[in-house]
Design a protein around this motif. Sequence first.
Motif, short mmCIF file in Angstrom:
data_model
loop_
_atom_site.label_atom_id
_atom_site.label_comp_id
_atom_site.label_asym_id
_atom_site.label_seq_id
_atom_site.Cartn_x
_atom_site.Cartn_y
_atom_site.Cartn_z
N GLY A 56 0.79 -1.23 0.00
CA GLY A 56 0.00 0.00 0.00
C GLY A 56 0.82 1.27 0.00
N LEU A 57 2.04 1.19 -0.52
CA LEU A 57 2.92 2.36 -0.54
C LEU A 57 2.90 3.02 -1.91
CD1 LEU A 57 5.94 0.78 1.34
CD2 LEU A 57 4.39 2.53 2.23
N LYS A 58 2.91 4.31 -1.91
CA LYS A 58 2.97 5.06 -3.16
C LYS A 58 4.44 5.24 -3.54
CE LYS A 58 1.53 9.09 -5.54
NZ LYS A 58 0.41 9.89 -5.83
N VAL A 59 4.73 5.01 -4.82
CA VAL A 59 6.09 5.19 -5.33
C VAL A 59 6.05 6.24 -6.44
CG1 VAL A 59 8.10 4.10 -6.38
CG2 VAL A 59 6.66 2.79 -4.82
N HIS A 60 6.77 7.33 -6.25
CA HIS A 60 6.89 8.38 -7.26
C HIS A 60 8.07 8.02 -8.15
CE1 HIS A 60 4.18 10.93 -4.90
NE2 HIS A 60 4.83 10.44 -3.85
N LEU A 61 7.82 7.90 -9.44
CA LEU A 61 8.88 7.51 -10.37
C LEU A 61 9.38 8.72 -11.14
CD1 LEU A 61 7.34 4.22 -11.78
CD2 LEU A 61 9.03 4.48 -9.96
N PHE A 62 10.69 8.81 -11.27
CA PHE A 62 11.33 9.89 -12.01
C PHE A 62 12.32 9.29 -12.99
CE2 PHE A 62 10.20 11.67 -7.90
CZ PHE A 62 9.52 12.81 -8.27
N ARG A 63 12.30 9.79 -14.19
CA ARG A 63 13.27 9.33 -15.19
C ARG A 63 14.59 10.06 -14.99
NH1 ARG A 63 11.53 5.74 -19.29
NH2 ARG A 63 9.29 5.60 -19.07
N ARG A 64 15.66 9.34 -15.15
CA ARG A 64 16.99 9.94 -15.04
C ARG A 64 17.19 10.93 -16.18
NH1 ARG A 64 19.92 7.24 -11.28
NH2 ARG A 64 19.31 5.10 -10.88
N GLY A 65 17.72 12.10 -15.85
CA GLY A 65 18.00 13.09 -16.88
C GLY A 65 19.39 12.95 -17.44
N ARG A 66 19.50 13.09 -18.75
CA ARG A 66 20.82 13.02 -19.39
C ARG A 66 21.33 14.41 -19.73
NH1 ARG A 66 21.31 7.69 -23.08
NH2 ARG A 66 20.45 6.27 -21.56
N THR A 67 20.45 15.24 -20.25
CA THR A 67 20.88 16.59 -20.62
C THR A 67 20.63 17.53 -19.44
OG1 THR A 67 18.70 17.22 -21.47
CG2 THR A 67 20.21 16.14 -23.02
N LEU A 68 21.19 18.70 -19.52
CA LEU A 68 21.00 19.69 -18.46
C LEU A 68 19.52 20.02 -18.31
CD1 LEU A 68 22.10 21.63 -16.37
CD2 LEU A 68 22.44 23.30 -18.20
N ARG A 69 18.82 20.20 -19.41
CA ARG A 69 17.39 20.52 -19.35
C ARG A 69 16.60 19.41 -18.67
NH1 ARG A 69 14.05 24.03 -21.91
NH2 ARG A 69 15.62 24.70 -23.38
N GLU A 70 16.91 18.17 -19.02
CA GLU A 70 16.21 17.03 -18.40
C GLU A 70 16.51 16.95 -16.90
OE1 GLU A 70 17.64 13.75 -20.68
OE2 GLU A 70 16.08 13.96 -22.22
N ARG A 71 17.74 17.24 -16.51
CA ARG A 71 18.08 17.22 -15.09
C ARG A 71 17.39 18.34 -14.32
NH1 ARG A 71 24.35 15.99 -16.12
NH2 ARG A 71 24.11 13.76 -16.49
N LEU A 72 17.30 19.51 -14.90
CA LEU A 72 16.60 20.62 -14.24
C LEU A 72 15.12 20.29 -14.09
CD1 LEU A 72 18.31 23.69 -15.93
CD2 LEU A 72 18.62 22.85 -13.59
N THR A 73 14.54 19.67 -15.10
CA THR A 73 13.14 19.24 -15.00
C THR A 73 12.98 18.20 -13.89
OG1 THR A 73 12.80 19.67 -17.35
CG2 THR A 73 11.23 18.19 -16.28
N LEU A 74 13.92 17.28 -13.81
CA LEU A 74 13.90 16.27 -12.76
C LEU A 74 13.95 16.92 -11.38
CD1 LEU A 74 14.22 13.35 -11.63
CD2 LEU A 74 16.67 13.65 -11.98
N PHE A 75 14.85 17.87 -11.18
CA PHE A 75 14.96 18.55 -9.89
C PHE A 75 13.69 19.30 -9.55
CE2 PHE A 75 19.74 18.78 -10.85
CZ PHE A 75 19.96 17.54 -10.29
N ARG A 76 13.09 19.95 -10.54
CA ARG A 76 11.84 20.69 -10.31
C ARG A 76 10.73 19.73 -9.88
NH1 ARG A 76 9.64 22.22 -15.44
NH2 ARG A 76 8.56 20.28 -15.15
N ASP A 77 10.60 18.62 -10.61
CA ASP A 77 9.55 17.64 -10.29
C ASP A 77 9.78 17.00 -8.92
OD1 ASP A 77 8.45 18.23 -12.75
OD2 ASP A 77 9.22 16.42 -13.73
N LEU A 78 11.02 16.72 -8.60
CA LEU A 78 11.32 16.13 -7.29
C LEU A 78 11.01 17.13 -6.17
CD1 LEU A 78 12.39 13.77 -5.68
CD2 LEU A 78 14.70 14.60 -6.08
N ALA A 79 11.35 18.39 -6.37
CA ALA A 79 11.03 19.42 -5.36
C ALA A 79 9.53 19.56 -5.19
CB ALA A 79 11.66 20.76 -5.77
N ARG A 80 8.80 19.47 -6.27
CA ARG A 80 7.34 19.57 -6.20
C ARG A 80 6.77 18.38 -5.40
NH1 ARG A 80 5.57 19.91 -11.75
NH2 ARG A 80 6.22 22.06 -11.58
#
Length: 83
Positions: A56-80
């Motif tokens: 019954g645990l929720k798992v938030h999945l995030f794709r690994r970012g390769r480019t700088l833009r993808e990593r910044l998006t990842l950080f934003r989504d994780l912070a949210r």
Amino acid sequence: MRILIGLHHVTLGGDTINAVELAARLRDRGNSASLFAFTSPGDEKAPLLLMAADRGLKVHLFRRGRTLRERLTLFRDLARTVR
């Protein structure tokens, strides 16, 4: 208390199984516990995710970012998610 536990991958192993068990026990003690994991394509049906769902645990999945833009998006989504 709200607790978010991070997994470095979603393959079954001692550390990831312990993290799922820890989250389940913390939740059973009255805390709000969930997990997040960095995934690669094809990980959506990993046994560890099924194990977390069975508990019954929720798992938030995030794709690994390769480019700088993808990593910044990842950080934003994780912070949210943390907020």
